[in-house]
Design a protein around this motif. Structure first.
Motif, PDB file in Angstrom:
ATOM      1  N   UNK A  72      20.332   1.823  -9.362  1.00  0.00           N
ATOM      2  CA  UNK A  72      19.162   2.268  -8.735  1.00  0.00           C
ATOM      3  C   UNK A  72      18.109   1.762  -9.579  1.00  0.00           C
ATOM      4  N   UNK A  73      18.008   1.508 -10.964  1.00  0.00           N
ATOM      5  CA  UNK A  73      16.917   1.230 -11.837  1.00  0.00           C
ATOM      6  C   UNK A  73      16.539  -0.244 -11.359  1.00  0.00           C
ATOM      7  N   UNK A  74      17.552  -1.186 -11.193  1.00  0.00           N
ATOM      8  CA  UNK A  74      17.222  -2.367 -10.694  1.00  0.00           C
ATOM      9  C   UNK A  74      16.673  -2.464  -9.418  1.00  0.00           C
ATOM     10  N   UNK A  75      16.829  -1.619  -8.343  1.00  0.00           N
ATOM     11  CA  UNK A  75      16.406  -1.592  -7.043  1.00  0.00           C
ATOM     12  C   UNK A  75      14.969  -0.902  -7.082  1.00  0.00           C
ATOM     13  N   UNK A  76      14.692  -0.054  -8.089  1.00  0.00           N
ATOM     14  CA  UNK A  76      13.368   0.628  -8.447  1.00  0.00           C
ATOM     15  C   UNK A  76      12.318  -0.721  -8.597  1.00  0.00           C
ATOM     16  N   UNK A  77      12.729  -1.487  -9.862  1.00  0.00           N
ATOM     17  CA  UNK A  77      12.251  -2.617 -10.139  1.00  0.00           C
ATOM     18  C   UNK A  77      11.664  -3.408  -9.226  1.00  0.00           C
ATOM     19  N   UNK A  78      12.833  -3.753  -8.214  1.00  0.00           N
ATOM     20  CA  UNK A  78      12.783  -4.772  -7.415  1.00  0.00           C
ATOM     21  C   UNK A  78      11.852  -4.242  -5.950  1.00  0.00           C
ATOM     22  N   UNK A  79      11.823  -2.829  -5.832  1.00  0.00           N
ATOM     23  CA  UNK A  79      10.832  -2.504  -4.832  1.00  0.00           C
ATOM     24  C   UNK A  79       9.451  -2.646  -5.393  1.00  0.00           C
ATOM     25  N   UNK A  80       9.317  -2.178  -6.780  1.00  0.00           N
ATOM     26  CA  UNK A  80       7.996  -2.222  -7.427  1.00  0.00           C
ATOM     27  C   UNK A  80       7.363  -3.485  -7.236  1.00  0.00           C
ATOM     28  N   UNK A  81       8.312  -4.540  -7.656  1.00  0.00           N
ATOM     29  CA  UNK A  81       7.813  -6.045  -7.370  1.00  0.00           C
ATOM     30  C   UNK A  81       7.346  -6.255  -6.252  1.00  0.00           C
ATOM     31  N   UNK A  82       7.959  -5.680  -5.257  1.00  0.00           N
ATOM     32  CA  UNK A  82       7.689  -6.032  -3.700  1.00  0.00           C
ATOM     33  C   UNK A  82       6.248  -5.518  -3.524  1.00  0.00           C
ATOM     34  N   UNK A  83       5.955  -4.162  -3.866  1.00  0.00           N
ATOM     35  CA  UNK A  83       5.006  -3.376  -3.655  1.00  0.00           C
ATOM     36  C   UNK A  83       3.741  -4.197  -4.424  1.00  0.00           C
ATOM     37  N   UNK A  84       3.945  -4.560  -5.666  1.00  0.00           N
ATOM     38  CA  UNK A  84       2.934  -5.212  -6.411  1.00  0.00           C
ATOM     39  C   UNK A  84       2.487  -6.517  -5.639  1.00  0.00           C
ATOM     40  N   UNK A  85       3.552  -7.302  -5.096  1.00  0.00           N
ATOM     41  CA  UNK A  85       3.095  -8.385  -4.388  1.00  0.00           C
ATOM     42  C   UNK A  85       2.398  -8.271  -3.186  1.00  0.00           C
ATOM     43  N   UNK A  86       2.779  -7.378  -2.497  1.00  0.00           N
ATOM     44  CA  UNK A  86       1.826  -7.223  -1.383  1.00  0.00           C
ATOM     45  C   UNK A  86       0.662  -6.635  -1.515  1.00  0.00           C
ATOM     46  N   UNK A  87       0.419  -5.857  -2.796  1.00  0.00           N
ATOM     47  CA  UNK A  87      -0.652  -5.403  -3.225  1.00  0.00           C
ATOM     48  C   UNK A  87      -1.860  -6.430  -3.682  1.00  0.00           C
ATOM     49  N   UNK A  88      -1.247  -7.235  -4.539  1.00  0.00           N
ATOM     50  CA  UNK A  88      -1.997  -8.362  -5.183  1.00  0.00           C
ATOM     51  C   UNK A  88      -2.504  -9.557  -4.505  1.00  0.00           C
ATOM     52  N   UNK A  89      -1.451  -9.957  -3.596  1.00  0.00           N
ATOM     53  CA  UNK A  89      -1.540 -11.363  -3.041  1.00  0.00           C
ATOM     54  C   UNK A  89      -2.548 -11.231  -2.016  1.00  0.00           C
ATOM     55  N   UNK A  90      -3.611 -12.065  -1.935  1.00  0.00           N
ATOM     56  CA  UNK A  90      -4.636 -12.114  -0.852  1.00  0.00           C
ATOM     57  C   UNK A  90      -3.882 -12.524   0.435  1.00  0.00           C
ATOM     58  N   UNK A  91      -4.392 -11.901   1.356  1.00  0.00           N
ATOM     59  CA  UNK A  91      -4.011 -11.924   2.752  1.00  0.00           C
ATOM     60  C   UNK A  91      -5.045 -12.952   3.617  1.00  0.00           C
ATOM     61  N   UNK A  92      -4.656 -13.618   4.691  1.00  0.00           N
ATOM     62  CA  UNK A  92      -5.756 -14.284   5.347  1.00  0.00           C
ATOM     63  C   UNK A  92      -6.227 -13.244   6.214  1.00  0.00           C
ATOM     64  N   UNK A  93      -7.621 -13.539   6.682  1.00  0.00           N
ATOM     65  CA  UNK A  93      -8.563 -12.707   7.092  1.00  0.00           C
ATOM     66  C   UNK A  93      -8.070 -12.340   8.629  1.00  0.00           C
ATOM     67  N   UNK A  94      -8.147 -13.609   9.417  1.00  0.00           N
ATOM     68  CA  UNK A  94      -7.883 -13.296  10.605  1.00  0.00           C
ATOM     69  C   UNK A  94      -6.434 -13.648  10.988  1.00  0.00           C
ATOM     70  N   UNK A  95      -5.663 -12.709  11.004  1.00  0.00           N
ATOM     71  CA  UNK A  95      -4.195 -12.965  11.227  1.00  0.00           C
ATOM     72  C   UNK A  95      -3.926 -13.860  12.432  1.00  0.00           C
ATOM     73  N   UNK A  96      -4.324 -13.345  13.382  1.00  0.00           N
ATOM     74  CA  UNK A  96      -4.190 -13.818  14.855  1.00  0.00           C
ATOM     75  C   UNK A  96      -4.538 -15.393  15.016  1.00  0.00           C
TER      76      UNK A  96
END
Ligand SMILES: [Zn+2]
Length: 214
Positions: A188-212
């Motif tokens: 569970x701890x490894x999964x928790x860290x894994x999901x936290x890293x995924x969440x941080x990645x989505x939060x911190x990485x810039x996304x393109x403005x016009x997706x389409x």
């Protein structure tokens, strides 16, 4: 489970088809298309680096050890003795190939964390980060490449699951459900860290403005 040849064939086929669509739609040029095919195909064998002594593991560790040797050659100051320079590079490569590899093989369990959905997402996010911060890619291309990496990775996990169903007798092998894991209680701890890293990645990485409008 599916073997190496099946994985690489399916991943290459899927990547070529998806790239053809992207080239047709004008999202990428031919050079970028080739890169996408290479990324998707490599991602299709990536999850099996957790199976000790497998072809992907050896391949990936060989590549890393050569990269480390080259990095050492460039990192050491130019005025050191040539023999010392080459010796240090060689020792670093051997360290990665044998010692780091042995440690990695010792701590990873086949079809453990690497055969899971969050791992597929994390490798995609790592692609975005490397693409924009190290390789200078555009945001659009970085995210598209991430799609190929996560997509190829997921294709591998789905193939593993498919192969754990015995079509003839319609029985299900023990390995069913061990490839595309969302969470296991024992780690569970490894999964928790894994999901936290995924969440941080989505939060911190810039996304393109016009997706389409790629
Ligand atoms: Zn696998």
């Amino acid at each position: 489970m599916a073997n190496f040849r099946t994985h690489i064939t399916v991943a290459a086929g899927g990547s070529i088809a998806a790239t053809a669509v992207c080239v047709q739609a004008g999202f990428v040029d031919h050079t970028q298309g080739l890169l996408l095919i290479a990324l998707g195909t490599l991602a299709g064998i990536l999850p099996d680096i957790d199976s000790d002594h497998s072809i992907p593991t050896r391949l990936i560790f060989n590549v890393i050890s050569v990269a480390v040797a080259i990095a050492v050659l460039f990192a050491l100051p130019g005025q050191v003795h040539l023999l010392y320079l080459l010796g240090t590079a060689l020792l670093s490569a051997l360290f990665v190939r044998y010692i780091a590899y042995a440690i990695f093989a010792g701590i990873t369990e086949h079809r453990g964390l690497f055969h899971s959905l969050p791992a597929a997402l994390l490798f995609g996010l790592a692609t975005v980060s490397t693409g924009i911060h190290v390789l200078g890619w555009s945001l659009h291309f970085a995210w598209l490449s991430a799609g190929f990496v996560s997509g190829g990775y997921l294709l591998h996990l789905m193939l593993d699951e498919l192969y754990s169903v015995n079509f003839m007798g319609s029985s299900i092998k023990k390995s069913f459900g061990s490839a595309l894991t969302l969470f296991t209680r024992s780690s569970w701890l490894s999964y928790l860290l894994l999901y936290a890293a995924v969440g941080a990645g989505f939060y911190l990485l810039p996304t393109p403005k016009g997706w389409i409008s790629l």
